[in-house]
Design an enzyme around this catalytic site. Structure first.
Site, PDB file in Angstrom:
ATOM      1  CG  ASP A 166      -2.353  -9.607  -5.507  1.00 30.95           C
ATOM      2  OD1 ASP A 166      -3.317  -8.813  -5.547  1.00 30.95           O
ATOM      3  OD2 ASP A 166      -1.408  -9.467  -4.729  1.00 30.95           O
ATOM      4  CG  HIS A 215      -3.915  -8.150  -2.174  1.00 27.65           C
ATOM      5  ND1 HIS A 215      -3.397  -7.318  -3.139  1.00 27.65           N
ATOM      6  CD2 HIS A 215      -3.708  -7.533  -0.989  1.00 27.65           C
ATOM      7  CE1 HIS A 215      -2.877  -6.246  -2.542  1.00 27.65           C
ATOM      8  NE2 HIS A 215      -3.066  -6.351  -1.235  1.00 27.65           N
ATOM      9  CB  CYS A 228     -18.618  -9.146   1.785  1.00 22.97           C
ATOM     10  SG  CYS A 228     -17.335  -9.518   3.015  1.00 22.97           S
ATOM     11  CB  CYS A 247     -17.622 -13.441   3.092  1.00 29.52           C
ATOM     12  SG  CYS A 247     -18.864 -13.109   4.356  1.00 29.52           S
ATOM     13  CG  ASP A 278      -0.698  -7.363   2.010  1.00 30.12           C
ATOM     14  OD1 ASP A 278      -1.101  -8.525   1.857  1.00 30.12           O
ATOM     15  OD2 ASP A 278      -0.323  -6.646   1.067  1.00 30.12           O
ATOM     16  CD  GLU A 279      -1.461  -2.972  -0.013  1.00 30.24           C
ATOM     17  OE1 GLU A 279      -0.804  -1.927  -0.202  1.00 30.24           O
ATOM     18  OE2 GLU A 279      -1.654  -3.824  -0.903  1.00 30.24           O
ATOM     19  CD1 TRP A 355       4.323  -4.985   5.381  1.00 33.19           C
ATOM     20  CD2 TRP A 355       3.855  -3.673   3.640  1.00 33.19           C
ATOM     21  NE1 TRP A 355       2.976  -4.734   5.409  1.00 33.19           N
ATOM     22  CE2 TRP A 355       2.656  -3.941   4.342  1.00 33.19           C
ATOM     23  CE3 TRP A 355       3.806  -2.871   2.491  1.00 33.19           C
ATOM     24  CZ2 TRP A 355       1.423  -3.416   3.956  1.00 33.19           C
ATOM     25  CZ3 TRP A 355       2.573  -2.360   2.097  1.00 33.19           C
ATOM     26  CH2 TRP A 355       1.402  -2.623   2.822  1.00 33.19           C
ATOM     27  CE1 TYR A 383       8.171  -3.672   0.153  1.00 30.45           C
ATOM     28  CE2 TYR A 383       6.550  -2.594  -1.251  1.00 30.45           C
ATOM     29  CZ  TYR A 383       6.846  -3.421  -0.187  1.00 30.45           C
ATOM     30  OH  TYR A 383       5.831  -4.017   0.520  1.00 30.45           O
ATOM     31  CG  ASP A 385       7.973  -2.787  -6.633  1.00 28.38           C
ATOM     32  OD1 ASP A 385       8.655  -2.953  -5.609  1.00 28.38           O
ATOM     33  OD2 ASP A 385       6.789  -2.392  -6.606  1.00 28.38           O
ATOM     34  CD1 TRP A 434       6.053  -4.966  -3.749  1.00 29.31           C
ATOM     35  CD2 TRP A 434       4.673  -6.705  -3.871  1.00 29.31           C
ATOM     36  NE1 TRP A 434       5.943  -5.492  -2.493  1.00 29.31           N
ATOM     37  CE2 TRP A 434       5.100  -6.563  -2.534  1.00 29.31           C
ATOM     38  CE3 TRP A 434       3.792  -7.742  -4.193  1.00 29.31           C
ATOM     39  CZ2 TRP A 434       4.675  -7.423  -1.516  1.00 29.31           C
ATOM     40  CZ3 TRP A 434       3.370  -8.594  -3.180  1.00 29.31           C
ATOM     41  CH2 TRP A 434       3.811  -8.423  -1.854  1.00 29.31           C
ATOM     42  CD  GLU A 436       1.413  -4.197  -8.136  1.00 27.64           C
ATOM     43  OE1 GLU A 436       0.654  -4.021  -7.175  1.00 27.64           O
ATOM     44  OE2 GLU A 436       2.606  -4.532  -8.017  1.00 27.64           O
TER      45      GLU A 436
END
Length: 499
Positions: A166, A215, A228, A247, A278-279, A355, A383, A385, A434, A436
């Site tokens: 990540d 990520h 990029c 990129c 994702d994201e 998710w 989730y 976390d 997750w 974090e």
């Protein structure tokens, strides 16, 4: 809760110092050792394992290939003995863990070396019951992960996903790219082989996850030329920088990942590799990159999100070349309801994971329409976390996460009340941690249990056999037992007053 059981009549089965565990299959030796541990723990008695049938081998583990279903097992206890029949070693292991639950739940009889008569015929509602750890954000040692596996098998979880890369870290050794792991702790390839072997003995599949195309700051900090053009002059600092992507227009990106995917697929026996997806901050990267815009024009695309098509066409080809299948997080054309289609067309051989909060029913419908297999990890239920109560301790790095109580997790019905033919493409459920907010293994366990009990039952037990009040009562001895094993658990004191 088993899906079918019948309380027996007559005398209990008496275990004594002459009792032996019999199995005719030496491939079950390790599985039999798990049953030895159960009897040592619950009855303080050491039972030998034998491959020769005899009058005192009254505990039997029998592989029966005629039984349909990889995890289907039958457990019978009579006055004459205990037998577990199963179609495979994991089915036998499931029966052993049910035996452990029986002995734990009837502690008085267990203390007298007795087991009450019962017949259980059981199989899981869903094939995969997965937990996910995230050592990319906060590293977890191999020893810690092994301890985590030891706990999850007690509750019939059969897969562990490791989020290995990540923005905050790259945790897997890649031969030829040493700069990837120069910035922090990582797993050597030998350590990962050892971990996979440890898990395989316990019938746990380890699924590696390498997140692309977003990520990826941990890659770009080491190899900034893969970013990029819009990010050429921006510092790429692990742990600080976010929202940068690989990129999609550079051949070097694909050459780089072809090597990575080949090595990772060779390390992990799982038929799957998770590649994230994702994201992706497309509007901040591909939509502004001169090279990506040129590729977009060349392809005749009107939306930069369509660049996911050629990106994953190449990435997934490397997965197929390695003889594996890919998993991706399911992204729809809106991150909130309503949504009615994929962000980009996913190939049919890709397994998806739902998710985002509130979008799982939509994902079930869309994946059914397109023919993709689906894993369910809905944020509002799974989730782990997320805090378990307002102001819950120990608090760490709460960025405003919603609360997911134990009862909320238990309310999860992976079928969402639909007819069976509407969700027969759902392969399983997953609870995510997750990293974090997961600073070490103690916090990971604290956030996992007892909510993983709820997810385990959601993945295993048919809805008609699930009941919140029954679950609450069955919870208590299991919580105490985990504490005795040195597991950091959260005491769900709030459910004591729940009706």
């Amino acid at each position: 809760m088993p899906n079918q059981y019948k309380i027996g009549q007559g005398k209990s089965f008496a275990v004594n110092n002459l009792t032996k565990i019999y199995t005719s299959n030496k491939q079950l030796d390790f599985t039999a050792s798990l049953l030895q541990q159960v009897f040592k723990k619950r009855m303080n008695i050491q039972l030998p394992v034998t491959h020769s049938p005899s009058a005192d081998a009254t505990i039997r583990l029998i592989i029966d290939p005629t039984i349909k279903g990889n995890e289907t097992y039958k457990l019978t206890v009579t006055a004459h003995g205990l037998t577990i029949y199963g179609s495979s070693s994991i089915a036998i292991q499931d029966g052993i863990m049910t035996t452990d639950q029986l002995l734990l739940g009837d502690a008085f009889a267990s203390s007298r070396h007795q087991i009450a008569p019962i017949t259980i015929s059981d199989k899981p509602r869903f094939a995969r019951r997965i937990l996910m750890l995230d050592p990319a954000r906060h590293f977890l040692s191999v020893k810690d992960i092994k301890f985590y596996i030891d706990q999850m098998i007690k509750y019939k979880f059969n897969a562990l996903q490791l989020h290995l890369t990540d923005d905050q870290g790259w945790r897997v050794e890649i031969k030829g790219y040493p700069k990837l792991t120069a910035g922090g702790p990582f797993y050597t390839q030998e350590e990962l082989k050892d971990l996979c072997n440890y898990a395989a003995l316990r019938n746990v599949e380890i699924i590696p996850e390498l997140d692309v195309p977003g990520h990826t700051v941990s890659i770009l900090s080491a190899y900034p030329e893969l970013a990029c053009t819009v990010n050429d002059t921006i510092p790429k600092i692990i742990g600080t920088t976010t929202d940068m992507m690989l990129c999609c227009s550079q051949q070097e990106v694909y050459s780089f990942y072809k090597v990575i995917i080949s090595q990772v697929c060779a390390l992990f026996p799982s038929p799957y590799i998770h590649l994230g997806g994702d994201e992706a901050a497309i509007s901040k990267n591909w939509a502004k990159c001169e090279r990506c815009q040129a590729l977009m024009k060349e392809k005749g695309y009107s939306n930069p999100a369509q660049l996911m098509i050629p990106f994953f066409d190449k990435i997934l080809s490397y997965v197929r070349d390695a003889g594996k299948k890919a998993i991706l997080w399911c992204e729809l054309n809106n991150i909130y309801a309503p949504a009615d289609d994929y962000l980009f067309p996913y190939p049919k051989d890709v397994m998806l994971v739902s998710w985002r909060n509130g979008l799982t029913p939509t994902c079930i419908d869309i994946t059914k329409r397109y023919g993709n297999t689906l894993i369910l990890a809905p944020g509002e239920y799974a989730y782990f976390d997320y805090p378990q109560m307002k102001g819950d301790l120990p608090e760490y790095n709460n960025w405003g996460m919603p609360i997911t109580t134990l009862k909320k997790s238990y309310e999860f019905d992976p079928g969402y009340g639909l007819p069976a033919d509407r969700y027969n493409h759902v392969d399983g459920v997953m609870g995510t941690l997750w990293g974090e907010a997961i600073i070490d293994i103690n916090r990971a366990l604290y956030m996992t249990y007892p909510r993983a009990f709820a997810l385990s039952e959601a993945g295993w037990t048919d809805m008609e056999h699930r009941n919140w009040n029954s679950f609450r009562q069955r919870l208590y001895p299991n919580l105490l037992d985990l504490i005795k094993c040195g597991v950091s658990v959260r005491a769900p004191f709030e459910i004591a007053k729940d009706n």
